[in-house]
Scaffold this motif. Structure first.
Motif, PDB file in Angstrom:
ATOM      1  N   ASN A 194       0.819  -1.204   0.000  1.00  0.00           N
ATOM      2  CA  ASN A 194       0.000   0.000   0.000  1.00  0.00           C
ATOM      3  C   ASN A 194       0.860   1.263   0.000  1.00  0.00           C
ATOM      4  N   LEU A 195       1.919   1.242   0.802  1.00  0.00           N
ATOM      5  CA  LEU A 195       2.829   2.382   0.823  1.00  0.00           C
ATOM      6  C   LEU A 195       3.498   2.559  -0.534  1.00  0.00           C
ATOM      7  N   ASP A 196       3.910   1.468  -1.147  1.00  0.00           N
ATOM      8  CA  ASP A 196       4.549   1.524  -2.455  1.00  0.00           C
ATOM      9  C   ASP A 196       3.587   2.077  -3.503  1.00  0.00           C
ATOM     10  N   PHE A 197       2.319   1.697  -3.426  1.00  0.00           N
ATOM     11  CA  PHE A 197       1.316   2.186  -4.379  1.00  0.00           C
ATOM     12  C   PHE A 197       1.122   3.690  -4.256  1.00  0.00           C
ATOM     13  N   VAL A 198       1.039   4.187  -2.999  1.00  0.00           N
ATOM     14  CA  VAL A 198       0.838   5.626  -2.787  1.00  0.00           C
ATOM     15  C   VAL A 198       2.055   6.407  -3.266  1.00  0.00           C
ATOM     16  N   LEU A 199       3.243   5.890  -3.024  1.00  0.00           N
ATOM     17  CA  LEU A 199       4.460   6.582  -3.459  1.00  0.00           C
ATOM     18  C   LEU A 199       4.553   6.644  -4.983  1.00  0.00           C
ATOM     19  N   ILE A 200       4.131   5.588  -5.655  1.00  0.00           N
ATOM     20  CA  ILE A 200       4.184   5.572  -7.115  1.00  0.00           C
ATOM     21  C   ILE A 200       3.238   6.612  -7.719  1.00  0.00           C
ATOM     22  N   HIS A 201       2.081   6.790  -7.093  1.00  0.00           N
ATOM     23  CA  HIS A 201       1.068   7.678  -7.637  1.00  0.00           C
ATOM     24  C   HIS A 201       1.068   9.044  -6.959  1.00  0.00           C
ATOM     25  N   SER A 202       2.157   9.442  -6.368  1.00  0.00           N
ATOM     26  CA  SER A 202       2.235  10.761  -5.746  1.00  0.00           C
ATOM     27  C   SER A 202       3.572  11.402  -6.085  1.00  0.00           C
ATOM     28  N   TYR A 203       3.635  12.708  -5.864  1.00  0.00           N
ATOM     29  CA  TYR A 203       4.859  13.468  -6.120  1.00  0.00           C
ATOM     30  C   TYR A 203       5.505  13.918  -4.808  1.00  0.00           C
ATOM     31  N   HIS A 204       5.100  13.258  -3.733  1.00  0.00           N
ATOM     32  CA  HIS A 204       5.589  13.650  -2.416  1.00  0.00           C
ATOM     33  C   HIS A 204       7.025  13.166  -2.225  1.00  0.00           C
ATOM     34  N   ASP A 205       7.837  13.994  -1.591  1.00  0.00           N
ATOM     35  CA  ASP A 205       9.212  13.624  -1.273  1.00  0.00           C
ATOM     36  C   ASP A 205       9.178  12.554  -0.182  1.00  0.00           C
ATOM     37  N   SER A 206       9.580  11.357  -0.532  1.00  0.00           N
ATOM     38  CA  SER A 206       9.424  10.216   0.367  1.00  0.00           C
ATOM     39  C   SER A 206      10.596  10.022   1.321  1.00  0.00           C
ATOM     40  N   LYS A 207      11.676  10.768   1.190  1.00  0.00           N
ATOM     41  CA  LYS A 207      12.864  10.527   2.004  1.00  0.00           C
ATOM     42  C   LYS A 207      12.582  10.706   3.492  1.00  0.00           C
ATOM     43  N   LYS A 208      11.877  11.769   3.839  1.00  0.00           N
ATOM     44  CA  LYS A 208      11.579  12.029   5.247  1.00  0.00           C
ATOM     45  C   LYS A 208      10.672  10.944   5.816  1.00  0.00           C
ATOM     46  N   LYS A 209       9.657  10.547   5.041  1.00  0.00           N
ATOM     47  CA  LYS A 209       8.731   9.515   5.516  1.00  0.00           C
ATOM     48  C   LYS A 209       9.435   8.167   5.650  1.00  0.00           C
ATOM     49  N   ILE A 210      10.331   7.849   4.727  1.00  0.00           N
ATOM     50  CA  ILE A 210      11.063   6.583   4.800  1.00  0.00           C
ATOM     51  C   ILE A 210      11.947   6.548   6.051  1.00  0.00           C
ATOM     52  N   LYS A 211      12.564   7.688   6.389  1.00  0.00           N
ATOM     53  CA  LYS A 211      13.366   7.747   7.616  1.00  0.00           C
ATOM     54  C   LYS A 211      12.508   7.485   8.846  1.00  0.00           C
ATOM     55  N   GLN A 212      11.302   8.022   8.850  1.00  0.00           N
ATOM     56  CA  GLN A 212      10.393   7.791   9.970  1.00  0.00           C
ATOM     57  C   GLN A 212       9.988   6.317  10.064  1.00  0.00           C
ATOM     58  N   ILE A 213       9.765   5.693   8.909  1.00  0.00           N
ATOM     59  CA  ILE A 213       9.381   4.287   8.892  1.00  0.00           C
ATOM     60  C   ILE A 213      10.535   3.412   9.376  1.00  0.00           C
ATOM     61  N   ILE A 214      11.767   3.719   8.934  1.00  0.00           N
ATOM     62  CA  ILE A 214      12.936   2.961   9.399  1.00  0.00           C
ATOM     63  C   ILE A 214      13.088   3.089  10.906  1.00  0.00           C
ATOM     64  N   SER A 215      12.858   4.277  11.427  1.00  0.00           N
ATOM     65  CA  SER A 215      12.931   4.477  12.876  1.00  0.00           C
ATOM     66  C   SER A 215      11.865   3.657  13.591  1.00  0.00           C
ATOM     67  N   HIS A 216      10.671   3.603  13.016  1.00  0.00           N
ATOM     68  CA  HIS A 216       9.602   2.822  13.634  1.00  0.00           C
ATOM     69  C   HIS A 216       9.918   1.327  13.592  1.00  0.00           C
ATOM     70  N   LEU A 217      10.457   0.839  12.489  1.00  0.00           N
ATOM     71  CA  LEU A 217      10.827  -0.574  12.384  1.00  0.00           C
ATOM     72  C   LEU A 217      11.933  -0.929  13.380  1.00  0.00           C
ATOM     73  N   THR A 218      12.861  -0.003  13.588  1.00  0.00           N
ATOM     74  CA  THR A 218      13.923  -0.222  14.574  1.00  0.00           C
ATOM     75  C   THR A 218      13.342  -0.337  15.974  1.00  0.00           C
ATOM     76  N   ASP A 219      12.433   0.569  16.317  1.00  0.00           N
ATOM     77  CA  ASP A 219      11.787   0.519  17.632  1.00  0.00           C
ATOM     78  C   ASP A 219      10.956  -0.756  17.779  1.00  0.00           C
ATOM     79  N   LEU A 220      10.337  -1.185  16.687  1.00  0.00           N
ATOM     80  CA  LEU A 220       9.526  -2.397  16.736  1.00  0.00           C
ATOM     81  C   LEU A 220      10.392  -3.623  17.017  1.00  0.00           C
TER      82      LEU A 220
END
Length: 256
Positions: free
Chosen positions: A78-104
């Motif tokens: 789902n995240l990959d689908f939204v990124l493909i169909h958007s022009y949003h800069d994903s670098k900041k969001k990806i960093k947040q996701i990596i941080s969440h996966l680390t905490d998990l």
């Protein structure tokens, strides 16, 4: 709320790309967590299987973090689908996701400690035919070799589950087998306890508040299906025997 557009600020927030990315990631990660939760449930799942599931999930977390650092979001559909169909800069969001996966992962390590150490300790119980004689203690090494080179036992190991196999060969190889039942009977999770409490709520209602539920709970939680016809036939035989003995007692009294 977005369709009604009663609050413009809230509607704009729902339509923002950052919010959509967060929702897409939450959908993906909750789907994964729900799947692992189902794998940890069940009556016939031993603690070794639980540890295998947890170790596999933590390895997946490492894989996802490596992929996310390279900008590959294919692991979250789902995240990959939204990124493909958007022009949003994903670098900041990806960093947040990596941080969440680390905490998990840190939380899973805290909640399920010593998974690697347990795996080594249970190596023999998991598969005795893939172990070396040095993996077991000195006092049971000779019996271990007898088991390892028992071709019939190896065939049974392939066909039977762990619990049935070790129970079958416990009388034959008592020294090497005595640890297996202690490990395999450990509760892997609180699922069975929660299921038992739920069953008590269903059985012991306000209309049966004086009921002794021990026997009913044993029947409800057991995986063995009772043969009602045989049980009813035995009760009928006992009833006839009691009736016959009662009639014999009346006849004896009349004779006296």
């Amino acid at each position: 709320m977005g369709e009604q557009k009663q609050k413009a600020d809230l509607h704009n927030k729902f339509q923002s790309e950052g919010f959509l990315l967060s929702v897409a990631y939450l959908v993906d990660i909750f789907e994964v967590l729900n799947a692992i939760k189902l794998k940890l449930q069940g009556k016939n799942i031993n603690i070794i299987v639980h540890h295998d599931t947890i170790r596999a999930f933590m390895a997946k977390l490492d894989l996802w973090m490596c992929r996310m650092q390279d900008g590959n979001t294919a692991c979250f559909s789902n995240l990959d689908f939204v990124l493909i169909h958007s022009y949003h800069d994903s670098k900041k969001k990806i960093k947040q996701i990596i941080s969440h996966l680390t905490d998990l992962k840190i939380e899973f390590i805290r909640y399920f400690p010593d998974t690697d150490e347990k795996r080594e300790a249970w190596k023999f119980i998991r598969n005795p035919f893939h172990c070396k004689v040095a993996d077991v203690s000195d006092e049971v090494q000779e019996e271990f070799l007898e088991l390892k080179f028992n071709s019939s036992a190896e065939e049974d190991f392939k066909e039977l589950d762990l619990e049935t196999f070790w129970v079958k060969y416990l009388p034959v190889y008592p020294l090497i087998s005595h640890q297996a039942p202690r490990i395999l009977t450990i509760f892997g999770s609180t699922y069975l306890c929660e299921a038992a409490f739920s069953m008590i709520v269903a059985v012991k209602t306000k209309y049966r508040n004086r009921l002794n539920v021990e026997g009913d709970i044993l029947c409800a939680l057991s995986g063995i299906r009772p043969c009602i016809e045989d049980l009813a036939a035995k009760d009928l035989i006992k009833l006839r025997e009691n009736h016959s003995s009662w009639q014999c007692g009346d006849n004896s009294r009349e004779t006296l």
